[in-house]
Design a protein around this motif. Sequence first.
Motif, PDB file in Angstrom:
ATOM      1  N   ASP B  62       0.707  -1.261  -0.083  1.00  0.00           N
ATOM      2  CA  ASP B  62       0.044  -0.019   0.183  1.00  0.00           C
ATOM      3  C   ASP B  62       0.970   1.170   0.057  1.00  0.00           C
ATOM      4  O   ASP B  62       0.646   2.367  -0.819  1.00  0.00           O
ATOM      5  CB  ASP B  62      -0.924  -0.047   1.407  1.00  0.00           C
ATOM      6  N   GLN B  63       1.830   1.267   0.890  1.00  0.00           N
ATOM      7  CA  GLN B  63       2.651   2.461   1.186  1.00  0.00           C
ATOM      8  C   GLN B  63       3.561   2.864  -0.160  1.00  0.00           C
ATOM      9  O   GLN B  63       3.824   3.785  -0.162  1.00  0.00           O
ATOM     10  CB  GLN B  63       3.109   2.330   2.404  1.00  0.00           C
ATOM     11  N   ILE B  64       4.253   1.698  -0.495  1.00  0.00           N
ATOM     12  CA  ILE B  64       5.370   1.988  -1.455  1.00  0.00           C
ATOM     13  C   ILE B  64       4.753   2.163  -2.679  1.00  0.00           C
ATOM     14  O   ILE B  64       5.587   2.897  -3.584  1.00  0.00           O
ATOM     15  CB  ILE B  64       5.891   0.465  -1.549  1.00  0.00           C
ATOM     16  N   SER B  65       3.523   1.978  -3.080  1.00  0.00           N
ATOM     17  CA  SER B  65       3.081   2.303  -4.426  1.00  0.00           C
ATOM     18  C   SER B  65       2.420   3.711  -4.164  1.00  0.00           C
ATOM     19  O   SER B  65       1.914   4.239  -5.234  1.00  0.00           O
ATOM     20  CB  SER B  65       2.014   1.510  -4.878  1.00  0.00           C
ATOM     21  N   SER B  66       2.383   4.371  -3.060  1.00  0.00           N
ATOM     22  CA  SER B  66       1.967   5.586  -3.001  1.00  0.00           C
ATOM     23  C   SER B  66       2.899   6.786  -3.411  1.00  0.00           C
ATOM     24  O   SER B  66       4.049   6.441  -3.200  1.00  0.00           O
ATOM     25  CB  SER B  66       1.377   5.749  -1.622  1.00  0.00           C
ATOM     26  N   ASN B  68       3.553   9.473  -2.746  1.00  0.00           N
ATOM     27  CA  ASN B  68       3.891  10.671  -1.576  1.00  0.00           C
ATOM     28  C   ASN B  68       5.020  10.060  -1.046  1.00  0.00           C
ATOM     29  O   ASN B  68       5.630  10.533  -0.070  1.00  0.00           O
ATOM     30  CB  ASN B  68       2.838  10.987  -0.661  1.00  0.00           C
ATOM     31  N   THR B  69       5.281   8.452  -0.928  1.00  0.00           N
ATOM     32  CA  THR B  69       6.391   7.960  -0.253  1.00  0.00           C
ATOM     33  C   THR B  69       8.058   8.665  -0.622  1.00  0.00           C
ATOM     34  O   THR B  69       8.099   8.570  -1.657  1.00  0.00           O
ATOM     35  CB  THR B  69       6.464   6.538  -0.627  1.00  0.00           C
ATOM     36  N   THR B  70       8.535   8.995   0.373  1.00  0.00           N
ATOM     37  CA  THR B  70       9.737   9.561   0.231  1.00  0.00           C
ATOM     38  C   THR B  70      10.840   8.405   0.189  1.00  0.00           C
ATOM     39  O   THR B  70      10.457   7.192   0.508  1.00  0.00           O
ATOM     40  CB  THR B  70      10.094  10.547   1.231  1.00  0.00           C
ATOM     41  N   MET B  71      11.936   8.685  -0.544  1.00  0.00           N
ATOM     42  CA  MET B  71      12.976   7.679  -0.683  1.00  0.00           C
ATOM     43  C   MET B  71      13.242   7.089   0.551  1.00  0.00           C
ATOM     44  O   MET B  71      13.786   5.912   0.655  1.00  0.00           O
ATOM     45  CB  MET B  71      14.266   8.221  -1.322  1.00  0.00           C
TER      46      MET B  71
END
Lengths: 154, 1170
Positions: B62-66, B68-71
Amino acid sequence: MMRFLLLFSRQGKLRLQKWFLPMTEREKKKIIRDMTTMVLARKPRTCNFLHWRDLKIVYKRYASLYFCCGLEDQDNELLALEVLHRYVELLDKYFGSVCELDIIFNFEKAYFILDEFLMGGEIQETSKQSIAKSIEASDMLQETMEEYMSKPAF
Amino acid sequence: MSDVVEKTLTALPALLALDSQPGAAKLSSTSKLGHLIRSITELSSKHEEEKLISKELAAIKDQISSPNTTMRQMRELMVRAMYCEMLGYEADFVYIHAIKLAQQGTVLEKRVGYLAVSLFLNESHELLLLLVNTVLKDLQSTNLIEVCMALTVVSQMFPKDMIPAILPLVEEKLSHPKEIIRRKAVLALYKFYLIAPNQVQHIHGKFRKALCDKDPGVMTSSLLIYQQLIKESPASYKDLTGSFVTILRQVVGGKLPLDFNFHSVPAPWLQIQLLRILSLLGREDQSTSELMYEVLDESLRRAEMNHNITYAILYECVKAIYTIHPKADLLEKAARCIGNFVLSPKINLKYLGLKALTYVVQHDANLALQHQMTIIECLDHSDLIIKRETLELLFRITNAQNVTVIVDKMLGFLKLCNDDYTIIDLVGKVADLAEKYAPDNEWFIQTMNVVFSLGGDLMQPDIPNNFLRLLAEGSDNEEDDKHLKLYAVDSYLTVLKGDCSRLPQRFLQVVSWVLGEYSCLKEDEDQREVISLLNKLLEQRGVSSETRSWVLSALTKLCVGPGCADLALELADSLSSSLDTVLRQQAHELRLLSQDSQLHARVLPRPAPLDNLEVDSSLSFLDGFVSDALAAGAAPYKPPHQRHEENQQRALSLEPYGLSLPVSLSSCTLTDRQSPTLFSVSSGLSGNSTEPTHRTGANTLMLEGVKRVWGKEGYLPQKEPSGTQVSVEEPSDVVQSPHQQGTAETLTTQPETEPEPEPAQLDQEKQQLASSLFVGLGSQNSMSLLGKTEAAAPRFRRKGRHHESASSSSSSGASEMSSNSSHSSHHTADSFLYGGLLEEEPATPIQSLYHTLKSTTANGSLDSRQHSRPASGMGENEGRDIVSVKEDKQSNSSQILGSDMVIVRPSKMAEEAVVPPQNSSRPLPSTSSHSSDYMILQLPSELQGLPHSDIVKMTSDSHLSVSCCRVFREDALLLVFLLSNPTETALRDIAVELSCKELETASLKGNVIECLDGRNSSVCRYTLLMQRPHTQVVFTGFVTYQTQPGHTHTLPFSGNLSTADFIRPLVLSTEEYGKLWLSFSNDVKKNLPLLTNTGDSLLATLNALKDSLQLHIVDIIGSEGIVACRLLSGAPCLMHCRVNDASLAVWMRSPLSSLSDCVLYHCQRVLEEL
């Protein structure tokens, strides 16, 4: 040349795996399973060497962790034992009296140290100081970069 | 930037000193990963863990494909995903993000990204391609850490085909100012060398530079490469011996910085590396060995500290001393050193001591005597590994006197062992020893029984095969033979009477074969009892259908005579409804044979005549039938692989079924019933033979005595061709031990004197064991106890060898020969690729070949030519610049034919046309001065003698023109590119790259040229090898050059090659041909058009084929002809042609089925074009 290096706990839980030759997932799984069963079944005060197919297996237990590597036929078992020992020393130096938990929680660091020490299954750097130096170098660089990035941009 | 990094690096230790706790990273146990790990440890069941992980993975996904996720968050997610993967759960959705992280992250994130990539992907993963650009970028980075990371990942996981992309950059790093980068680059290149040796061919010079690097670390790394190189060809590196010795002396003398000490031993890794290299160099070379005696002695002396690492060095030292040319006092010291190992209380050292002993007893068996009591102790060691190693040692010192004890020990170990790999290995060794040294028949049979029952179905199939062959062939002593066979029968009857439900299938097969074959030798035994025992076996559950076939074969042999017919009928009835078609057929045969005793006697004569056992594996008796069928319009037989290919080409077959089936149907006949295992393999092609004794049962066991005369009578005269015998026993070179004298005393006195006075009873037992184990050792003078020596003559000498030479040529002989020849040819191909072709070429990379226009009228131009000649002196060593004149207009025109290569075969005519007489400077008719080909190209003179094609122009632009010529070397196709510069200005940095995915290409000489002067030309050579036949292959390549610095031009070219370019004539005699023919089984048959306009149409057709395809016509007899060729120096292809009305029925065989197809295709094309 070292073919693989595995770290696993007394319960047979894998803590680190490094493959120096390309292998399929199935082979990897098979090796991990065989190594854990073979090594864990060894009685105390037996020798640290085993055979597995055409590979020589060298293992050593440090506290609750087993370090186990697969060697090719012409490799020297005693030397491999010292390689394992040197790796433990490096981990120890980095974490400060290393324990299994350090490796569980910071397994990526353990990989980085290994990458500085072995490359393609061969010893890359035998000087303890230089390895520590290069690992710290990259670590420090990270920290400074992070600090730099987190500074307010005014 | 790099300055900044440098400063950071140097400032680091100081910074760290402030932070007393280097493991600051410990804090991360409070992170999300820490949370995950803790919750996992709290779980009690696997099921809960699965649930937790899948939840975790869903969250990561979920989070990784968003967007807005920073590096930075990505890095943390990646670590969690790695953890999940380590637990064995797949998280393939993060792979692409790992690559992204490596690509886009800052140094810190990049490192995690690279680590994730190396853990997630293996070298065949398709996503890996996406990494190439990132790696390229990082390799060029000014940040040292990024370069390091890129080099690490490159050596870790880059596959063969991705190496060229990054190779130049890695190569460049060899001269990087930082030693760590150089070291990593060397290691990466070492890795490349291992996986793709010919891609790094051109860097060998730089390896030498690395060897001389001022940093010892870089030098150490380069030794890895040298070890590999020297292993492959020790002779070419003998000159380095002195340097290696010097380095080792310096290391041992403690001249390296203290930093390289490990537990106060100076650079142990380096020492060991050097010792290995020295042993490779000194092997079988006295003068080289002499250079290293002193330093080896010093190493032995210096390594005295009691630490693992010194023992590791000693071990390598001892091995080196025993590998190189022997020197008495060194050997003595080494032997003492082994004593330290063996007698050490440390179990690891004992283990290595045994290993060292195992190694050295091959050279000096008496060393085992010195340590016999230790060996005995190790034999009863509680650690199985030690025991196993001891057995290995004993295996090496086995002789006819101690074989029973040693085999007994091995069998005892086998009963305890449960590791398949060990069992297979040991069983093979026991069988080997038993066959070589068996003291008597009883022991032999009993030992083999244990071998079969323990080894079971794991063991190598050649063990039972050899055993049965041995029984069948027997020795020269007939009485003895009979005794052996009878004993075997007896022992197997006992086995069958017992519980045989647990016996391995292989054993049962052996038992039933022996009973079927030899139980008749037992006059007193009622055959019915044997039959009923076998019958019982047949009914047993757990017996595989293959074994059933064997049993049924045996029964068929036995069911003759009064009283047996009923049994047979009963049996046949019960099996006639079996679901297994093979069994059903055998049952049917059994019924028929048991009713007709005459037929039985004819089909299965008894005792089985071994000598004229013939299997017509080529099915020649069907030739007539096949050609009739072909003439009647039947579709030719296509082997399965071909059919398969065609099926893939078009899904729906619109053609009616061919008539080729009857052949295979009619072949399943009575005589096949002895072939239980062969059925599956050959039911399609195994036919009944005209010979009455077609016994394929024996076929699986012994491919012996096949005398096949293909075609008409007399192609294969019934005599033993010389040179088929393959010598197995190679005399090993004898290293005389200094202990040789007085060995007899040692032998007798040792057991008494050696042991300490210990508990008497136990000790005595051990001594007895010792004397039985080590008996016969001292008397052996030579060090080779591997059974290779003539002294220990195997008890069961294979009769096969004698009888081979005595009577007909056998198929085993033939196959042995062919396998041998194919092996050796392969070998030569290899060595040519890496040795001959690459090393033996003349050393001048650039050969200047130029030619200027000649005109008798223009004096000035003649002068200018003479001026330009010395100017062109690039090929100074060569010194044979050839000025020659093309006088043949025709060949001139063929040069200008264009980029498409015209295949001009090297027939005599063409050769003369292409190769003008050397140094002929006859004036040209002035007309040719109009020719657009200003410069006339010529092959280097050393290649002109070889068959070659015309020189064909590939491509050109205003600065450079590229022509190509194919030179047909025996072992490879040489593509010679002739680069000529028609302009007045010099071209710089010319590089030729050639690639072809189907072929193995290797650049020989001249693919990189620094400077090509105006009006000059140069030659570049590539060798091409074809491993798998292809009818057509396309090669592509390009030439890059610079007209002026910074202006790089690229000139692409491409061309076609066909199998025909890789075919070479295979010269052999008719007899050799016949044998080779039999050893292959892939058939391709086809009717080709016949050239009918001449007198002898067969000869004309074959000559036409020969001229255009480089075939060798072996023989022509009547309306049949045999032709042979091979793929370079590899697989042969045989062709049998037969005139059939107006067509030529061609029948091809080759170990590579696709080769036959390719050759046939080209034959067809040639004949159609004519």
